[in-house]
Design a protein around this motif. Structure first.
Motif, PDB file in Angstrom:
ATOM      1  N   MET A  36       0.811  -1.197   0.000  1.00 17.96           N
ATOM      2  CA  MET A  36       0.000   0.000   0.000  1.00 17.96           C
ATOM      3  C   MET A  36       0.851   1.255   0.000  1.00 17.96           C
ATOM      4  N   ASN A  37       1.236   1.653  -1.134  1.00 21.64           N
ATOM      5  CA  ASN A  37       2.050   2.855  -1.246  1.00 21.64           C
ATOM      6  C   ASN A  37       1.410   3.808  -2.236  1.00 21.64           C
ATOM      7  N   ARG A  38       2.079   4.914  -2.489  1.00 23.61           N
ATOM      8  CA  ARG A  38       1.493   5.900  -3.392  1.00 23.61           C
ATOM      9  C   ARG A  38       1.383   5.397  -4.806  1.00 23.61           C
ATOM     10  N   ASP A  39       1.897   4.197  -5.075  1.00 21.06           N
ATOM     11  CA  ASP A  39       1.827   3.677  -6.426  1.00 21.06           C
ATOM     12  C   ASP A  39       0.732   2.632  -6.582  1.00 21.06           C
ATOM     13  N   ASP A  40      -0.032   2.412  -5.520  1.00 24.76           N
ATOM     14  CA  ASP A  40      -1.095   1.414  -5.590  1.00 24.76           C
ATOM     15  C   ASP A  40      -2.329   1.981  -6.270  1.00 24.76           C
ATOM     16  N   GLY A  41      -2.211   3.197  -6.745  1.00 19.79           N
ATOM     17  CA  GLY A  41      -3.345   3.762  -7.441  1.00 19.79           C
ATOM     18  C   GLY A  41      -4.067   4.815  -6.648  1.00 19.79           C
ATOM     19  N   PHE A  42      -4.542   5.790  -7.340  1.00 19.77           N
ATOM     20  CA  PHE A  42      -5.277   6.891  -6.718  1.00 19.77           C
ATOM     21  C   PHE A  42      -6.510   6.383  -5.973  1.00 19.77           C
ATOM     22  N   PHE A  43      -7.266   5.518  -6.617  1.00 19.48           N
ATOM     23  CA  PHE A  43      -8.481   4.975  -6.012  1.00 19.48           C
ATOM     24  C   PHE A  43      -8.190   4.265  -4.701  1.00 19.48           C
ATOM     25  N   PHE A  44      -7.147   3.449  -4.707  1.00 23.15           N
ATOM     26  CA  PHE A  44      -6.820   2.681  -3.513  1.00 23.15           C
ATOM     27  C   PHE A  44      -6.576   3.612  -2.339  1.00 23.15           C
ATOM     28  N   ARG A  45      -5.847   4.683  -2.602  1.00 23.83           N
ATOM     29  CA  ARG A  45      -5.549   5.647  -1.530  1.00 23.83           C
ATOM     30  C   ARG A  45      -6.834   6.294  -1.038  1.00 23.83           C
ATOM     31  N   VAL A  46      -7.730   6.551  -1.963  1.00 22.05           N
ATOM     32  CA  VAL A  46      -9.010   7.153  -1.580  1.00 22.05           C
ATOM     33  C   VAL A  46      -9.749   6.199  -0.643  1.00 22.05           C
ATOM     34  N   TYR A  47      -9.808   4.933  -1.002  1.00 25.22           N
ATOM     35  CA  TYR A  47     -10.523   3.950  -0.184  1.00 25.22           C
ATOM     36  C   TYR A  47      -9.896   3.821   1.196  1.00 25.22           C
ATOM     37  N   GLU A  48      -8.587   3.781   1.240  1.00 15.80           N
ATOM     38  CA  GLU A  48      -7.909   3.647   2.534  1.00 15.80           C
ATOM     39  C   GLU A  48      -8.227   4.832   3.437  1.00 15.80           C
ATOM     40  N   ALA A  49      -8.304   5.992   2.840  1.00 13.06           N
ATOM     41  CA  ALA A  49      -8.600   7.198   3.621  1.00 13.06           C
ATOM     42  C   ALA A  49     -10.047   7.171   4.101  1.00 13.06           C
ATOM     43  N   VAL A  50     -10.960   6.857   3.193  1.00 17.38           N
ATOM     44  CA  VAL A  50     -12.384   6.827   3.536  1.00 17.38           C
ATOM     45  C   VAL A  50     -12.680   5.792   4.619  1.00 17.38           C
ATOM     46  N   LYS A  51     -11.978   4.668   4.571  1.00 13.85           N
ATOM     47  CA  LYS A  51     -12.203   3.623   5.567  1.00 13.85           C
ATOM     48  C   LYS A  51     -11.793   4.070   6.967  1.00 13.85           C
ATOM     49  N   GLN A  52     -11.079   5.194   7.047  1.00 12.78           N
ATOM     50  CA  GLN A  52     -10.655   5.698   8.361  1.00 12.78           C
ATOM     51  C   GLN A  52     -11.734   6.554   9.021  1.00 12.78           C
ATOM     52  N   ILE A  53     -12.730   6.927   8.260  1.00 13.22           N
ATOM     53  CA  ILE A  53     -13.798   7.748   8.822  1.00 13.22           C
ATOM     54  C   ILE A  53     -14.611   6.887   9.786  1.00 13.22           C
ATOM     55  N   PRO A  54     -14.661   7.254  11.073  1.00 13.57           N
ATOM     56  CA  PRO A  54     -15.396   6.480  12.065  1.00 13.57           C
ATOM     57  C   PRO A  54     -16.915   6.585  11.886  1.00 13.57           C
ATOM     58  N   PRO A  55     -17.640   5.551  12.307  1.00 14.87           N
ATOM     59  CA  PRO A  55     -19.101   5.544  12.204  1.00 14.87           C
ATOM     60  C   PRO A  55     -19.683   6.744  12.945  1.00 14.87           C
ATOM     61  N   GLY A  56     -20.737   7.287  12.415  1.00 17.07           N
ATOM     62  CA  GLY A  56     -21.369   8.410  13.095  1.00 17.07           C
ATOM     63  C   GLY A  56     -20.719   9.743  12.767  1.00 17.07           C
ATOM     64  N   ARG A  57     -19.712   9.699  11.915  1.00 13.75           N
ATOM     65  CA  ARG A  57     -19.050  10.959  11.527  1.00 13.75           C
ATOM     66  C   ARG A  57     -19.037  11.013  10.009  1.00 13.75           C
ATOM     67  N   VAL A  58     -18.828  12.183   9.460  1.00 13.99           N
ATOM     68  CA  VAL A  58     -18.797  12.338   8.002  1.00 13.99           C
ATOM     69  C   VAL A  58     -17.629  13.223   7.602  1.00 13.99           C
TER      70      VAL A  58
END
Length: 113
Positions: free
Chosen positions: A1-23
């Motif tokens: 999982m590095n900056r070369d795994d694709g733009f989308f992948f990085r987006v997903y990894e970031a979004v998955k960090q958003i805790p439930p109940g928050r936006v």
DNA sequence: GCCCTGACGGGAT
DNA sequence: TATCCCGCCAGGG
């Protein structure tokens, strides 16, 4: 999982960090992965998120006005709202109530960049 | 290989 | 304060 795994992948990894109940917002995610201004791409990535293996809380990402602009990408037009409400986020007229209070920007760049 | 479009956002007008 | 305009990057015709 590095900056070369694709733009989308990085987006997903970031979004998955958003805790439930928050936006968070497309712009915040874009900035979190090192591409401020690429908020449009973030939205496109969310649209494709359903075909991505694993759970990506795309419903926790709204635009800067707190509007559920991506609700149409879900199975039903109300799915996004129901998911948010089931997590304690109140939604009214396709818009997050008290958005500024639920907004979350604690992305951990660790492991993404 | 070019052109258009898209779950956006910020700066300029 | 409300609009407009342009950049962001990838995918499809």
């Amino acid at each position: 999982m590095n900056r070369d795994d694709g733009f989308f992948f990085r987006v997903y990894e970031a979004v998955k960090q958003i805790p439930p109940g928050r936006v968070s917002t497309y712009g915040a995610v874009a900035a979190a992965i090192g591409s401020p201004g690429a908020s449009r791409m973030v939205g496109w990535a969310m649209n494709k998120a359903f075909s991505y293996p694993g759970f990506v809380p795309a419903h926790r990402v709204v635009n800067r006005n707190g509007q559920l602009t991506g609700k149409h990408a879900f199975p039903n037009a109300d799915t996004m709202q129901e998911l948010l409400e089931s997590e304690g986020v109140q939604v009214s007229n396709d818009q997050v109530v008290d958005f500024h209070e639920f907004f979350w920007d604690g992305f951990r760049i660790s492991g993404i960049l």
